[in-house]
Scaffold this motif. Structure first.
Motif, PDB file in Angstrom:
ATOM      1  N   GLY A 161       0.744  -0.985  -0.117  1.00 47.12           N
ATOM      2  CA  GLY A 161       0.002   0.041   0.115  1.00 47.12           C
ATOM      3  C   GLY A 161       0.752   1.236   0.047  1.00 47.12           C
ATOM      4  O   GLY A 161       1.908   1.347  -0.837  1.00 47.12           O
ATOM      5  N   LEU A 162       0.443   2.260   0.794  1.00 47.98           N
ATOM      6  CA  LEU A 162       1.090   3.593   0.942  1.00 47.98           C
ATOM      7  C   LEU A 162       2.540   3.135   1.378  1.00 47.98           C
ATOM      8  O   LEU A 162       3.270   4.339   0.885  1.00 47.98           O
ATOM      9  N   GLY A 163       2.917   2.379   2.340  1.00 51.35           N
ATOM     10  CA  GLY A 163       4.137   2.497   2.781  1.00 51.35           C
ATOM     11  C   GLY A 163       5.111   2.108   1.485  1.00 51.35           C
ATOM     12  O   GLY A 163       6.232   2.337   1.475  1.00 51.35           O
ATOM     13  N   GLN A 164       4.654   1.057   0.830  1.00 50.06           N
ATOM     14  CA  GLN A 164       5.271   0.347  -0.261  1.00 50.06           C
ATOM     15  C   GLN A 164       5.683   1.453  -1.658  1.00 50.06           C
ATOM     16  O   GLN A 164       6.849   1.641  -1.992  1.00 50.06           O
ATOM     17  N   ALA A 165       4.608   2.322  -1.687  1.00 52.73           N
ATOM     18  CA  ALA A 165       4.687   3.293  -2.740  1.00 52.73           C
ATOM     19  C   ALA A 165       5.608   4.542  -2.322  1.00 52.73           C
ATOM     20  O   ALA A 165       6.480   4.836  -3.106  1.00 52.73           O
ATOM     21  N   ILE A 166       5.424   4.821  -0.962  1.00 50.98           N
ATOM     22  CA  ILE A 166       6.515   5.846  -0.596  1.00 50.98           C
ATOM     23  C   ILE A 166       8.088   5.225  -0.489  1.00 50.98           C
ATOM     24  O   ILE A 166       8.774   5.978  -1.034  1.00 50.98           O
ATOM     25  N   SER A 167       8.090   4.107  -0.361  1.00 49.11           N
ATOM     26  CA  SER A 167       9.440   3.536  -0.164  1.00 49.11           C
ATOM     27  C   SER A 167      10.182   3.397  -1.652  1.00 49.11           C
ATOM     28  O   SER A 167      11.325   3.783  -1.926  1.00 49.11           O
ATOM     29  N   ALA A 168       9.449   3.170  -2.639  1.00 48.93           N
ATOM     30  CA  ALA A 168       9.562   3.164  -3.975  1.00 48.93           C
ATOM     31  C   ALA A 168       9.975   4.482  -4.189  1.00 48.93           C
ATOM     32  O   ALA A 168      11.067   4.724  -5.047  1.00 48.93           O
ATOM     33  N   GLY A 169       9.210   5.482  -3.929  1.00 48.81           N
ATOM     34  CA  GLY A 169       9.398   6.833  -4.420  1.00 48.81           C
ATOM     35  C   GLY A 169      10.617   7.513  -3.823  1.00 48.81           C
ATOM     36  O   GLY A 169      11.581   8.205  -4.622  1.00 48.81           O
ATOM     37  N   ASN A 224       6.338  -9.543   4.787  1.00 46.54           N
ATOM     38  CA  ASN A 224       6.003  -9.264   3.301  1.00 46.54           C
ATOM     39  C   ASN A 224       6.839  -8.272   2.562  1.00 46.54           C
ATOM     40  O   ASN A 224       6.181  -7.431   1.843  1.00 46.54           O
ATOM     41  N   LEU A 225       8.017  -7.958   3.008  1.00 46.17           N
ATOM     42  CA  LEU A 225       8.844  -6.985   2.351  1.00 46.17           C
ATOM     43  C   LEU A 225       9.600  -7.389   1.102  1.00 46.17           C
ATOM     44  O   LEU A 225      10.395  -6.441   0.356  1.00 46.17           O
ATOM     45  N   GLY A 226       9.365  -8.563   0.540  1.00 45.42           N
ATOM     46  CA  GLY A 226      10.303  -8.925  -0.545  1.00 45.42           C
ATOM     47  C   GLY A 226      10.030  -7.855  -1.874  1.00 45.42           C
ATOM     48  O   GLY A 226      10.967  -7.943  -2.407  1.00 45.42           O
ATOM     49  N   ASP A 227       8.670  -7.862  -2.193  1.00 44.54           N
ATOM     50  CA  ASP A 227       8.510  -6.949  -3.355  1.00 44.54           C
ATOM     51  C   ASP A 227       9.130  -5.703  -3.358  1.00 44.54           C
ATOM     52  O   ASP A 227       9.500  -4.859  -4.120  1.00 44.54           O
ATOM     53  N   SER A 228       8.878  -5.031  -1.936  1.00 46.01           N
ATOM     54  CA  SER A 228       9.021  -3.652  -1.786  1.00 46.01           C
ATOM     55  C   SER A 228      10.854  -3.744  -1.987  1.00 46.01           C
ATOM     56  O   SER A 228      11.282  -2.524  -2.382  1.00 46.01           O
ATOM     57  N   LEU A 268      11.690  -3.515  -5.509  1.00 50.43           N
ATOM     58  CA  LEU A 268      11.342  -2.390  -5.852  1.00 50.43           C
ATOM     59  C   LEU A 268      12.555  -1.356  -5.571  1.00 50.43           C
ATOM     60  O   LEU A 268      13.025  -0.552  -6.600  1.00 50.43           O
ATOM     61  N   VAL A 269      12.998  -1.185  -4.410  1.00 50.37           N
ATOM     62  CA  VAL A 269      13.882  -0.294  -3.974  1.00 50.37           C
ATOM     63  C   VAL A 269      15.413  -0.767  -4.827  1.00 50.37           C
ATOM     64  O   VAL A 269      15.919   0.191  -5.353  1.00 50.37           O
ATOM     65  N   ARG A 270      15.636  -2.133  -4.681  1.00 49.70           N
ATOM     66  CA  ARG A 270      16.876  -2.389  -5.723  1.00 49.70           C
ATOM     67  C   ARG A 270      16.871  -2.255  -7.123  1.00 49.70           C
ATOM     68  O   ARG A 270      18.005  -1.873  -7.741  1.00 49.70           O
ATOM     69  N   GLY A 271      15.597  -2.253  -7.743  1.00 56.01           N
ATOM     70  CA  GLY A 271      15.561  -1.982  -9.013  1.00 56.01           C
ATOM     71  C   GLY A 271      15.843  -0.228  -9.365  1.00 56.01           C
ATOM     72  O   GLY A 271      15.965  -0.086 -10.438  1.00 56.01           O
ATOM     73  N   TYR A 272      15.731   0.362  -8.490  1.00 57.20           N
ATOM     74  CA  TYR A 272      16.188   1.772  -8.506  1.00 57.20           C
ATOM     75  C   TYR A 272      17.894   2.155  -8.419  1.00 57.20           C
ATOM     76  O   TYR A 272      18.380   3.254  -8.063  1.00 57.20           O
ATOM     77  N   GLY A 273      18.609   0.729  -8.024  1.00 57.12           N
ATOM     78  CA  GLY A 273      19.854   0.833  -7.688  1.00 57.12           C
ATOM     79  C   GLY A 273      19.914   1.308  -6.256  1.00 57.12           C
ATOM     80  O   GLY A 273      21.431   1.620  -6.177  1.00 57.12           O
ATOM     81  N   ARG A 274      19.191   1.045  -5.272  1.00 58.12           N
ATOM     82  CA  ARG A 274      19.700   1.626  -4.143  1.00 58.12           C
ATOM     83  C   ARG A 274      19.735   0.349  -3.016  1.00 58.12           C
ATOM     84  O   ARG A 274      19.039  -0.554  -3.356  1.00 58.12           O
ATOM     85  N   ASP A 275      20.051   0.471  -2.027  1.00 60.33           N
ATOM     86  CA  ASP A 275      20.381  -0.454  -1.075  1.00 60.33           C
ATOM     87  C   ASP A 275      19.075  -0.537  -0.192  1.00 60.33           C
ATOM     88  O   ASP A 275      18.364   0.389  -0.067  1.00 60.33           O
ATOM     89  N   ALA A 276      18.754  -2.003   0.314  1.00 63.75           N
ATOM     90  CA  ALA A 276      17.240  -1.954   1.115  1.00 63.75           C
ATOM     91  C   ALA A 276      17.725  -3.075   2.044  1.00 63.75           C
ATOM     92  O   ALA A 276      18.288  -4.049   1.645  1.00 63.75           O
ATOM     93  N   LEU A 310      16.830   2.719   1.588  1.00 65.51           N
ATOM     94  CA  LEU A 310      15.851   2.220   2.545  1.00 65.51           C
ATOM     95  C   LEU A 310      16.042   1.097   3.716  1.00 65.51           C
ATOM     96  O   LEU A 310      16.740   0.139   3.214  1.00 65.51           O
ATOM     97  N   ILE A 311      15.509   1.350   4.756  1.00 59.18           N
ATOM     98  CA  ILE A 311      15.247   0.382   5.760  1.00 59.18           C
ATOM     99  C   ILE A 311      13.665  -0.016   5.768  1.00 59.18           C
ATOM    100  O   ILE A 311      12.998   1.086   6.103  1.00 59.18           O
ATOM    101  N   LEU A 312      13.288  -0.878   5.552  1.00 61.22           N
ATOM    102  CA  LEU A 312      11.838  -1.382   5.177  1.00 61.22           C
ATOM    103  C   LEU A 312      11.437  -1.841   6.538  1.00 61.22           C
ATOM    104  O   LEU A 312      11.915  -3.251   6.697  1.00 61.22           O
TER     105      LEU A 312
END
Length: 263
Positions: free
Chosen positions: A32-40, A56-60, A63-71, A48-50
Motif C-alpha cells: 500500500g502507501l508504505g510500499q509506494a513511498i519506499s519506492a518513491g 511481506n517485504l520482498g516485493d518492496s 522495487l528499491v533495488r530496482g532503482y539501484g539503491r540498498d534495501a 531504505l530500511i523497510l
C-alpha cells in the motif's frame, strides 16, 4: 545583484529534491502507501530500511533495488510497546536514519457502545505509542547530527470523527498533535517534522468500503477529483517532505485527498 537575487539565479531544483546519500526508514513498507513511498524515496536516491510486522517485504525490497539503491528488511511489531525500545536499539544499532516515515497503522471498526478494550489499546499502541517510541529513537540520532526529516502519516480522520472507528480517529488526531509538538521542539535543531493526511485511497484497509456499492458511490460523490487515490499519488509529497526543498516546512499537515476537505 543582491544576495537574494544571486541565490535565485543559481537554483538547482534537481539537487533540492535529491535524496542521494540519505537513508530512509519506512514503517508499514510491505504494501500500500508504505510500499509506494519506499519506492518513491528510492527513485529520488535514498537507501531504505523497510520495516513491517510481517514477512511481506520482498516485493518492496525488489522495487528499491530496482532503482539501484540498498534495501534492508526489519521485522518488528510496533504494537509490542513494552519491549519496543530495546528491540529497536538492537535491530537498528548500526543504522543511520536520515528520514523517518511513520506509515504503519491498523484500524478496528465497531459501534462505540460495543467497542472492545482490546480494539482501543491495540490501535493506539501501533498508531500512536509505537510511532512515538520509534520517532524518539530515530530523533535522538537526528538531533545529534543536527539534521533530519520525520513524516507521520495522518488521515482524514485527523480532522473528522468518522463512524465506528473510535480508536483510529483518536490515534490520528493524536498523530497531528505529536507532529506539531515535535516540530516546535526540533525545528531549531534542523529537524523538520511534518505529516501527510491521505484521503480515501485504494488500499487493503479500504477494500470493504470500495466493495460496498452504496458507500463507494457516497465517497466518490464527495471527492472533487472523482476517484479514489492511488498509492503513487503520495510519492511526490513524501519526496518533497524528505528533501531539502522542505527545509523551512515544520509542523505542517499536507492533505492528499483529491479535494475531500475542500467540500
Amino acid at each position: 545583484m543582491s544576495p537574494d537575487i544571486t541565490a535565485l539565479a543559481s537554483l538547482d531544483v534537481s539537487h533540492l529534491m535529491s535524496l542521494r546519500g540519505r537513508t530512509a526508514l519506512v514503517t508499514g513498507a510491505g504494501s500500500g502507501l508504505g510500499q509506494a513511498i519506499s519506492a518513491g524515496l528510492a527513485a529520488a536516491g535514498a537507501d531504505l530500511i523497510l520495516l513491517s510486522e510481517q514477512k511481506n517485504l520482498g516485493d518492496s525490497e525488489a522495487l528499491v533495488r530496482g532503482y539501484g539503491r540498498d534495501a534492508r528488511q526489519v521485522i518488528i511489531d510496533l504494537g509490542q510497546v513494552d519491549t519496543l525500545q530495546s528491540t529497536l536499539r538492537t535491530e537498528l544499532a548500526d543504522a543511520q536514519v536520515d528520514i523517518l516515515v511513520n506509515c504503519a497503522g491498523i484500524i478496528r471498526r465497531q459501534d462505540a457502545s460495543a467497542f472492545a478494550d482490546s480494539d482501543w489499546y491495540d490501535v493506539l499502541d501501533v498508531n500512536l505509542n509505537g510511532l512515538f517510541i520509534l520517532t524518539r529513537e530515530a530523533g535522538r540520532q537526528m538531533l545529534s547530527r543536527q539534521r533530519g526529516k520525520v513524516i507521520n502519516i495522518a488521515s482524514m480522520l485527523s480532522f473528522q470523527g468518522g463512524i465506528r472507528t473510535l480508536s483510529y480517529a483518536a490515534s490520528k488526531h493524536a498523530v497531528v498533535g505529536v507532529t506539531r509538538a515535535l516540530a516546535n521542539e526540533w525545528a531549531h535543531h534542523n529537524v523538520q517534522v511534518n505529516a501527510i493526511a491521505p484521503g480515501y485511497f485504494a488500499t487493503r484497509v479500504t477494500s470493504a468500503l470500495r466493495s460496498d456499492e452504496q458507500r463507494n458511490q457516497e465517497i466518490l460523490a464527495r471527492i472533487p477529483a472523482g476517484r479514489w487515490g492511488q498509492p503513487a499519488d503520495l510519492v511526490g509529497a513524501a519526496v518533497f517532505l524528505s528533501s531539502a526543498a522542505s527545509d523551512y516546512v515544520n509542523g505542517h499537515v499536507l492533505a492528499i485527498d483529491g479535494g475531500w476537505l475542500a467540500r
